[in-house]
Structures are given as C-alpha cells and as structure tokens.
Write an enzyme that holds these catalytic residues in place. Structure first.
Site, PDB file in Angstrom:
ATOM      1  N   CYS A 221      57.955   5.385  83.535  1.00 13.84           N
ATOM      2  CA  CYS A 221      56.987   6.339  84.070  1.00 13.84           C
ATOM      3  C   CYS A 221      56.204   6.882  82.884  1.00 13.84           C
ATOM      4  CB  CYS A 221      57.680   7.463  84.825  1.00 13.84           C
ATOM      5  SG  CYS A 221      56.478   8.622  85.497  1.00 13.84           S
ATOM      6  N   GLY A 222      54.903   6.629  82.874  1.00 12.05           N
ATOM      7  CA  GLY A 222      54.079   7.003  81.725  1.00 12.05           C
ATOM      8  C   GLY A 222      53.859   8.502  81.628  1.00 12.05           C
ATOM      9  N   HIS A 223      53.394   9.114  82.743  1.00 17.21           N
ATOM     10  CA  HIS A 223      53.159  10.565  82.664  1.00 17.21           C
ATOM     11  C   HIS A 223      54.491  11.266  82.426  1.00 17.21           C
ATOM     12  CE1 HIS A 223      54.795  11.338  86.716  1.00 17.21           C
ATOM     13  NE2 HIS A 223      54.875  12.578  86.280  1.00 17.21           N
TER      14      HIS A 223
ATOM     15  N   HIS B  22      53.411   0.100  94.002  1.00 23.27           N
ATOM     16  CA  HIS B  22      52.305   0.976  93.610  1.00 23.27           C
ATOM     17  C   HIS B  22      50.991   0.244  93.921  1.00 23.27           C
ATOM     18  CE1 HIS B  22      55.507   2.693  91.104  1.00 23.27           C
ATOM     19  NE2 HIS B  22      54.758   3.742  90.918  1.00 23.27           N
TER      20      HIS B  22
ATOM     21  N   ASP C  50      49.271   9.739  92.687  1.00 26.60           N
ATOM     22  CA  ASP C  50      49.463  10.199  91.310  1.00 26.60           C
ATOM     23  C   ASP C  50      48.283  11.082  90.917  1.00 26.60           C
ATOM     24  OD1 ASP C  50      50.015  10.513  88.612  1.00 26.60           O
ATOM     25  OD2 ASP C  50      50.774   8.466  88.396  1.00 26.60           O
TER      26      ASP C  50
ATOM     27  N   CYS D  19      48.172   7.681  85.685  1.00 29.34           N
ATOM     28  CA  CYS D  19      49.334   6.796  85.797  1.00 29.34           C
ATOM     29  C   CYS D  19      49.457   5.885  84.567  1.00 29.34           C
ATOM     30  CB  CYS D  19      49.247   5.957  87.083  1.00 29.34           C
ATOM     31  SG  CYS D  19      50.781   5.094  87.448  1.00 29.34           S
TER      32      CYS D  19
HETATM   33  O1  PYC Z   1      52.530   7.632  84.930  1.00 28.47           O
HETATM   34  O2  PYC Z   1      53.547   5.695  85.069  1.00 28.47           O
HETATM   35  C1  PYC Z   1      53.205   6.775  85.544  1.00 28.47           C
HETATM   36  C2  PYC Z   1      53.633   7.102  86.922  1.00 28.47           C
HETATM   37  C3  PYC Z   1      54.318   6.303  87.797  1.00 28.47           C
HETATM   38  C4  PYC Z   1      54.485   7.035  88.959  1.00 28.47           C
HETATM   39  C5  PYC Z   1      53.903   8.258  88.779  1.00 28.47           C
HETATM   40  N1  PYC Z   1      53.385   8.282  87.524  1.00 28.47           N
END
Ligand code: PYC
Length: 318
Positions: A94-96, A214, A240, A244
């Site tokens: 998960c990046g965020h 996703h 999101d 993301c």
């Molecule tokens: O930022 O990768 C992301 C992410 C995945 C689901 C919600 N945010």
C-alpha cells in the site's frame, strides 16, 4: 484467552496521505509468529480476521480506512514488517499506507530522516524519510501483464484497459474520462464495480489467476503541475482519496511498456481530491522499479476499546 482471542485495547495512530487515511496499529495486535510476512498475513486472515474488522470497520473505523499492522521483520536490516488491510480484506503493498507508516514512526521518534527498509507480504520496499517530512517510496518491481483487454460492461458498453501489477493488481482503463470529480463519485464507483464484475465474468485475471481487485480510471488533470488525474476503486468498494501509490506504480509500468515514459522521467499523478504523488522509475529487466513521493499528516492518537459485551466489538461486517 482462546487461541484466536484479541486484546480489549488496541493502540493506533491515524494519519492521512493526500486525503487517504492509514491507521497504524502500534500495540495490541495478535501474535502471528515469526514466519515470512506473507505467512503472517495468512495467519491474520485465517485466525484473526475479526481483529482486522475491529480496527478498520465501523463503528471504530470506516470503509475508507486502511489498517497497517506492524510486525517484527524477518530481516534485521528492515525497520519493520507490515501487513496492510482494509474493510474487506488484505492488500499486498500500500503506497499511501507506507508513507503514513513512515510518518507515524517519525512522529513516534522511532526513525530519523534517511532510508528505511520495510517488509511487506509482496516484497521489501524502501522508504526515504526526507528532511521536509515527505517520504519517497521505492516500490516492489511492477509490470504490465496484459495490454488492451476489452470487456463488455453492463449499462456502459465495451471498455478496454491494461492489467498491471504495482504491488496489487489493477485494471487501468484506456479511455480518458472528463468527469473525474467528487460530484461524480457515485457514478464512477458504479462504473468501476461493473468493470470489475465484467473482468471476473470474463475470467480476466492477473498472473497466476490472481483477482484484479483495483480499477483505475484516468482523465486530464486539474492542476497544471500534474500529468494526469485518476479515480481508483479499492477492493472494499471505497475510492482512494490519494492517487494510490500502487496504482501509480501500475500506471508507470504501462507508460514504460508503451515507451511513453523513460527511466528518470517524472510523472505527477493527481487524485480525485486533487492531491498529487510524484513518481518515476528505473528499469529492472522486463519490469520497472517505481518510486513515488508524498506527505502524510498525523490526524490522531487513540486507544480502540473493544468492550466484551459490545455486540459490535469486532466491527460491523457485511
Ligand atoms: O496507495 O497503494 C496505495 C493504496 C492501495 C489502496 C489504497 N491505497
């Protein structure tokens, strides 16, 4: 306590990255053993799914909340291991959330600016906490799996997109949407649900039959500083608020595969709420290693209380 009992008090720190919340569990998580983080995620899923639900679902959380359970890393050069989860299940990367995790460790004075390695169920990522508080994440290798896949979508017609891995599986729709605004979230969410359903009906998957959970739409950015705007529907049906990190990684993999972006080029991905992640990549054989930078802000420190006689102590589940 029975072998799948969970504690009555769970300490968390909440943050948001570009509007998307992350809830880091710093105390009160279940004992998952010392196996690989992917094995510990499996144990969490099979034996302690009620813990996930208690932490992120209503009444203590909400559909948009992403949880991050800190784990002792297997590799002692890593700052931590982490398992990310949401209102319906578990994420790869998960990046965020990684940006939120690093901001949280910094808030707790557990790390200083510099590079920190983090074990996730899908590989080790590196996060650089910068002096200004922003975080640069070097993600897992990302790649396009299939190009130009067309499916017939109910109440819409044919939709063509690419299937790509950025730490989670994404379907990136090729058409450009001119209505990516908060006023249209309901329609965009409905369309993405129907696209996801069409992919499933047509047996379109990621590698090894992995479910594509996703869906990502793109359109022109509002900000002159950005290259593109996106709308990302997450597995549990929430969108999101950030652009993301894993979705932006998947986008970079597609742009790189099409020769539209070369290593070192900067791509600024704007989200549906107007926040921006700044991304670039280096090559890694047929794949790319994406990096993206953003900032997280701490929003609360809390102890979740799970009263034994509360009928919703483990959350409201669908
Ligand atoms: O930022 O990768 C992301 C992410 C995945 C689901 C919600 N945010």
């Amino acid at each position: 306590m029975s072998s799948n009992a969970i504690q009555e008090r769970i300490t968390v720190i909440d943050s948001h990255t570009g509007g998307e919340p992350t809830r880091v569990v710093i105390d009160g998580g279940p004992e998952l053993g010392r196996g690989a983080i992917s094995e510990r995620r499996q144990i969490l899923k099979e034996r302690f799914d009620h813990f996930r639900s208690a932490v992120v679902n209503e009444p203590r959380g909400s559909d948009v909340m992403v949880g991050a359970l800190l784990c002792e890393p297997c590799d002692s050069t890593c700052a931590t291991g982490v398992i990310f989860f949401n209102n319906t299940g578990y994420l790869g990367m998960c990046g965020h959330g990684t940006i939120g995790l690093i901001a949280t460790l910094s808030y707790l004075d557990e790390i200083v600016p510099g590079e920190h390695r983090i074990e996730t169920p899908v590989g080790t990522v590196t996060a650089r906490l910068q002096e200004d508080g922003s975080v640069l994440v070097r993600n897992v290798p990302s790649y396009r799996h299939r190009k130009d896949v067309t499916v017939e979508v109910a109440n819409h017609g044919p939709v063509t997109g690419d299937v790509a891995w950025g730490g989670n599986w994404f379907f990136l729709v090729c058409d450009s949407f001119d209505d990516l605004s908060l006023a249209n979230v309901e329609q965009l969410t409905g369309l993405c649900h129907r696209i996801r359903h069409a992919l499933s009906l047509n047996g379109v998957t990621g590698a090894d039959d992995a479910e594509i959970d996703h869906i990502e739409l793109f359109g022109a950015p509002r900000s002159a500083a950005a290259d593109s705007r996106n709308f990302v529907l997450c597995p549990g049906g929430a969108y999101d608020r950030s652009s993301c990190g894993t979705g932006t990684s998947a986008k970079l993999a597609c742009l790189a595969a099409d020769g539209r972006l070369v290593p070192g080029d900067v791509w600024r991905q704007e989200s549906i709420v107007g926040s921006i992640l700044e991304a670039s990549f280096v090559k890694d054989g047929d794949a790319i290693i994406p990096s993206f930078a953003g900032t997280a802000f701490i929003t609360s420190e809390a102890t979740l209380v799970l009263h034994p006689s509360d009928p919703f102590r483990t959350g409201i589940r669908s």
